[in-house]
Scaffold this motif. Structure first.
Motif, PDB file in Angstrom:
ATOM      1  N   ILE A   1       0.887  -1.260   0.049  1.00 31.20           N
ATOM      2  CA  ILE A   1       0.358  -0.567  -0.268  1.00 31.20           C
ATOM      3  C   ILE A   1       0.627   1.053  -0.037  1.00 31.20           C
ATOM      4  N   PRO A   2       1.180   1.947  -1.225  1.00 35.60           N
ATOM      5  CA  PRO A   2       1.637   3.242  -1.653  1.00 35.60           C
ATOM      6  C   PRO A   2       1.138   3.954   0.107  1.00 35.60           C
ATOM      7  N   VAL A   3       2.429   5.091  -0.089  1.00 38.95           N
ATOM      8  CA  VAL A   3       2.139   6.667   0.844  1.00 38.95           C
ATOM      9  C   VAL A   3       2.918   7.451  -0.178  1.00 38.95           C
ATOM     10  N   LYS A   4       1.405   8.178  -0.333  1.00 35.10           N
ATOM     11  CA  LYS A   4       1.856   8.666  -1.224  1.00 35.10           C
ATOM     12  C   LYS A   4       1.355  10.763  -1.165  1.00 35.10           C
ATOM     13  N   ASP A   5       2.210  11.352  -1.346  1.00 40.43           N
ATOM     14  CA  ASP A   5       1.522  12.832  -1.276  1.00 40.43           C
ATOM     15  C   ASP A   5       0.719  13.479  -2.379  1.00 40.43           C
ATOM     16  N   LYS A   6      -0.078  14.561  -2.130  1.00 43.85           N
ATOM     17  CA  LYS A   6      -1.009  14.708  -2.904  1.00 43.85           C
ATOM     18  C   LYS A   6      -0.626  14.710  -4.466  1.00 43.85           C
TER      19      LYS A   6
ATOM     20  N   GLY B   1       1.155  12.308  -6.094  1.00 35.16           N
ATOM     21  CA  GLY B   1       1.675  11.117  -6.772  1.00 35.16           C
ATOM     22  C   GLY B   1       2.665  10.921  -6.224  1.00 35.16           C
ATOM     23  N   LYS B   2       3.706  11.250  -5.552  1.00 32.09           N
ATOM     24  CA  LYS B   2       5.416  10.544  -5.007  1.00 32.09           C
ATOM     25  C   LYS B   2       4.958   9.601  -4.236  1.00 32.09           C
ATOM     26  N   THR B   3       5.620   8.315  -3.867  1.00 30.96           N
ATOM     27  CA  THR B   3       5.306   7.801  -3.156  1.00 30.96           C
ATOM     28  C   THR B   3       6.743   7.654  -2.633  1.00 30.96           C
ATOM     29  N   TYR B   4       6.067   7.811  -0.930  1.00 30.80           N
ATOM     30  CA  TYR B   4       7.695   7.699  -0.068  1.00 30.80           C
ATOM     31  C   TYR B   4       7.573   6.125   0.715  1.00 30.80           C
ATOM     32  N   ALA B   5       6.636   5.696   1.261  1.00 35.08           N
ATOM     33  CA  ALA B   5       6.818   4.277   1.340  1.00 35.08           C
ATOM     34  C   ALA B   5       6.124   3.380   1.478  1.00 35.08           C
TER      35      ALA B   5
ATOM     36  N   TYR C   1       6.765  14.220   5.828  1.00 36.41           N
ATOM     37  CA  TYR C   1       4.798  14.289   6.547  1.00 36.41           C
ATOM     38  C   TYR C   1       5.184  13.764   7.028  1.00 36.41           C
ATOM     39  N   ASP C   2       4.094  14.601   8.015  1.00 40.17           N
ATOM     40  CA  ASP C   2       3.886  13.131   9.061  1.00 40.17           C
ATOM     41  C   ASP C   2       2.712  12.065   8.338  1.00 40.17           C
ATOM     42  N   VAL C   3       2.648  10.979   9.041  1.00 41.79           N
ATOM     43  CA  VAL C   3       1.919  10.183   8.528  1.00 41.79           C
ATOM     44  C   VAL C   3       0.369   9.346   9.671  1.00 41.79           C
ATOM     45  N   HIS C   4      -0.863   8.956   9.556  1.00 41.37           N
ATOM     46  CA  HIS C   4      -1.344   8.207   9.885  1.00 41.37           C
ATOM     47  C   HIS C   4      -2.259   7.277   8.595  1.00 41.37           C
ATOM     48  N   VAL C   5      -1.839   6.062   9.818  1.00 41.55           N
ATOM     49  CA  VAL C   5      -1.934   4.853   8.986  1.00 41.55           C
ATOM     50  C   VAL C   5      -3.302   4.210  10.163  1.00 41.55           C
ATOM     51  N   THR C   6      -4.486   3.937   8.859  1.00 47.27           N
ATOM     52  CA  THR C   6      -5.561   4.214   9.488  1.00 47.27           C
ATOM     53  C   THR C   6      -6.854   2.609   8.745  1.00 47.27           C
ATOM     54  N   GLY C   7      -6.890   1.703   9.557  1.00 47.10           N
ATOM     55  CA  GLY C   7      -8.095   0.527   9.232  1.00 47.10           C
ATOM     56  C   GLY C   7      -8.531   0.066   9.911  1.00 47.10           C
TER      57      GLY C   7
ATOM     58  N   ALA D   1       4.718  20.275   5.064  1.00 43.55           N
ATOM     59  CA  ALA D   1       3.673  20.047   4.702  1.00 43.55           C
ATOM     60  C   ALA D   1       2.880  20.521   6.586  1.00 43.55           C
ATOM     61  N   LYS D   2       1.745  21.186   7.615  1.00 44.65           N
ATOM     62  CA  LYS D   2       1.397  20.623   8.646  1.00 44.65           C
ATOM     63  C   LYS D   2       0.359  19.530   8.140  1.00 44.65           C
ATOM     64  N   GLU D   3      -0.500  19.044   7.284  1.00 47.42           N
ATOM     65  CA  GLU D   3      -1.281  18.436   6.791  1.00 47.42           C
ATOM     66  C   GLU D   3      -0.509  16.853   6.523  1.00 47.42           C
ATOM     67  N   PRO D   4      -1.279  15.725   7.745  1.00 48.98           N
ATOM     68  CA  PRO D   4      -0.498  14.533   7.720  1.00 48.98           C
ATOM     69  C   PRO D   4      -0.702  13.925   6.037  1.00 48.98           C
TER      70      PRO D   4
END
Length: 174
Positions: free
Chosen positions: A26-31, A33-37, A84-90, A137-140
Motif C-alpha cells: 500500500i503506497p504512502v503518497k503525497d497529493k 502522487g510521489k510515493t515515499y514509502a 510529512y506526518d503519516v497516519h495509517v488507519t484501517g 506541510a502541516k497536513e498529514p
C-alpha cells in the motif's frame, strides 16, 4: 430478511476471498502522487490453496516468498525518509466481519523502529507517525489500509503486523 442474510453471506465470502490474495504493498503518497514509502502486509500461508490465508502475520509470506522481520534484515535498517506526518488507519475484523476490539496493531519500520496502537470497539485503528526528515506541510498523509481480517491464532499472537518500507525495498531472501 432473506435479502439481508444473503447480503451478509456474500460480504463474508468476499472478505474471506480477499484475505487469500497476496496484497500489493500500500503506497504512502503525497497529493502530487510521489510515493515515499510502502506498507507491506505479510500473509500466514505461502499459497492461497494451502488454507484460508490472513494478512497481518509477523512472520509469513508475500507472493510466495518469506515475509516479516526478514524484510528489516534484508533492507539494512535504512530510515524511510518521509517529509510529512503519516497516519495509517484501517479496521480489523474477524472472519465473520465482527470488529476486533482492543487488538494491538504494530507497524515495524525498516530502520528498526516500531509503532503500536490498539483497536477501538468498532475495530478501527490509527497509527500516527511524525515526519522523518524536514516537514513539507502541516497536513498529514493519511493512508487507509482498509478493512482487514485478523485471525488471532492464540495468546502468543500479540498483534496484527505491518511493515513500513522504502519504495525500493528488497524482498526477503529465501
Amino acid at each position: 430478511m432473506r435479502g439481508q442474510r444473503l447480503f451478509g453471506i456474500v460480504v463474508a465470502c468476499l472478505l474471506i476471498a480477499s484475505a487469500a490474495l497476496a496484497r500489493d504493498p500500500i503506497p504512502v503518497k503525497d497529493k502530487d502522487g510521489k510515493t515515499y514509502a510502502l506498507i507491506v502486509l505479510c500473509n500466514d500461508c505461502r499459497t492461497p490453496s494451502e488454507q484460508r490465508c490472513f494478512d497481518g502475520a509477523e512472520e509469513g509470506f508475500w507472493k510466495g516468498k518469506s515475509c516479516g522481520k526478514c524484510l528489516l534484515r534484508a533492507n539494512g535498517g535504512r530510515l524511510v525518509e518521509v517529509p510529512y506526518d503519516v497516519h495509517v488507519t484501517g479496521v480489523l475484523t474477524d472472519e465473520q466481519g465482527n470488529p476486533r476490539k482492543e487488538r494491538f496493531v504494530k507497524l515495524f519500520m525498516q530502520n528498526g523502529w516500531g509503532h503500536r496502537t490498539r483497536t477501538f470497539d468498532d475495530g478501527r485503528f490509527r497509527i500516527i507517525m511524525g515526519a522523518t526528515v524536514e516537514r513539507k506541510a502541516k497536513e498529514p498523509l493519511i493512508v487507509d489500509v482498509g478493512r482487514l481480517i485478523d485471525q488471532q491464532k492464540d495468546n502468543k499472537d500479540l498483534y496484527f503486523a505491518f511493515y513500513y518500507m522504502s519504495p525500493d525495498f528488497q524482498p526477503c531472501p529465501d
